[in-house]
Write a protein that holds these residues in place. Structure first.
Motif, short mmCIF file in Angstrom:
data_model
loop_
_atom_site.label_atom_id
_atom_site.label_comp_id
_atom_site.label_asym_id
_atom_site.label_seq_id
_atom_site.Cartn_x
_atom_site.Cartn_y
_atom_site.Cartn_z
N SER A 214 0.82 -1.21 0.00
CA SER A 214 0.00 0.00 0.00
C SER A 214 0.85 1.26 0.00
CB SER A 214 -0.95 0.00 1.19
OG SER A 214 -0.25 0.10 2.40
N ARG A 215 2.05 1.18 0.53
CA ARG A 215 2.95 2.35 0.52
C ARG A 215 3.41 2.67 -0.89
NH1 ARG A 215 6.58 0.36 5.51
NH2 ARG A 215 5.12 0.89 7.17
N ARG B 131 1.62 2.05 -3.63
CA ARG B 131 0.48 2.20 -4.52
C ARG B 131 0.29 3.66 -4.89
NH1 ARG B 131 -4.12 1.75 -6.66
NH2 ARG B 131 -6.17 1.98 -5.80
N ASP B 132 0.07 3.90 -6.18
CA ASP B 132 -0.24 5.25 -6.67
C ASP B 132 -1.69 5.57 -6.34
OD1 ASP B 132 2.27 5.58 -7.74
OD2 ASP B 132 1.71 4.79 -9.71
N GLU B 133 -1.94 6.80 -6.04
CA GLU B 133 -3.30 7.26 -5.74
C GLU B 133 -3.99 7.74 -7.02
OE1 GLU B 133 -4.95 6.98 -2.88
OE2 GLU B 133 -3.20 6.01 -2.00
N GLY B 134 -4.05 6.89 -8.00
CA GLY B 134 -4.72 7.23 -9.26
C GLY B 134 -6.20 6.96 -9.17
N PRO C 237 -9.65 5.07 -8.98
CA PRO C 237 -10.01 3.85 -8.24
C PRO C 237 -10.10 2.65 -9.19
CG PRO C 237 -11.62 5.62 -7.85
CD PRO C 237 -10.65 6.10 -8.88
N ASP C 238 -9.54 1.55 -8.77
CA ASP C 238 -9.57 0.32 -9.54
C ASP C 238 -10.80 -0.48 -9.14
OD1 ASP C 238 -9.18 -2.14 -10.71
OD2 ASP C 238 -7.16 -2.44 -9.91
#
Length: 108
Positions: free
Chosen positions: A46-47, A49-52, A54-55
């Protein structure tokens, strides 16, 4: 990679819940180890992970896992209550066995 990790955690939760429900022999230390490993792995992933955007696949996986965790919590709580009841019965039996009757009311 995050979904694969969540899927592994989901499998662990499913296995633990099923074992508890069917009263199968259970290695609680092994389940705790596997869940701790999943938590560590998810924290690390989670660290990164890009905050793009929502998947939707990730959202569906998280919702499914949330439901399974809630069910697992219910089953574990049920087993803990049963353990408490059994321990109370055993403690009462031990107290009764150790008593010489000095401080108990006389039976008529």
């Amino acid at each position: 990679m995050l979904i694969a990790s969540l899927t592994r955690l989901e499998a662990t939760i499913d296995a633990e819940t099923e074992a508890l429900l069917t009263r199968a022999p259970i290695d609680q230390d092994e389940f705790n180890r596997r869940k701790s490993q999943s938590l560590l792995e998810l924290t690390r992933l989670s660290r990164r992970r890009d905050e793009g955007a929502p998947d939707p696949d990730l959202a569906a996986c998280l919702a499914r896992l949330r439901d399974k965790l809630a069910r697992n919590q219910e089953v574990v709580a049920l087993h803990l209550r049963a353990v408490e009841e059994v321990s109370e019965v055993i403690a009462g039996a031990l107290r009764a066995a150790e008593s010489d009757g000095t401080y108990t009311p006389a039976h008529r």
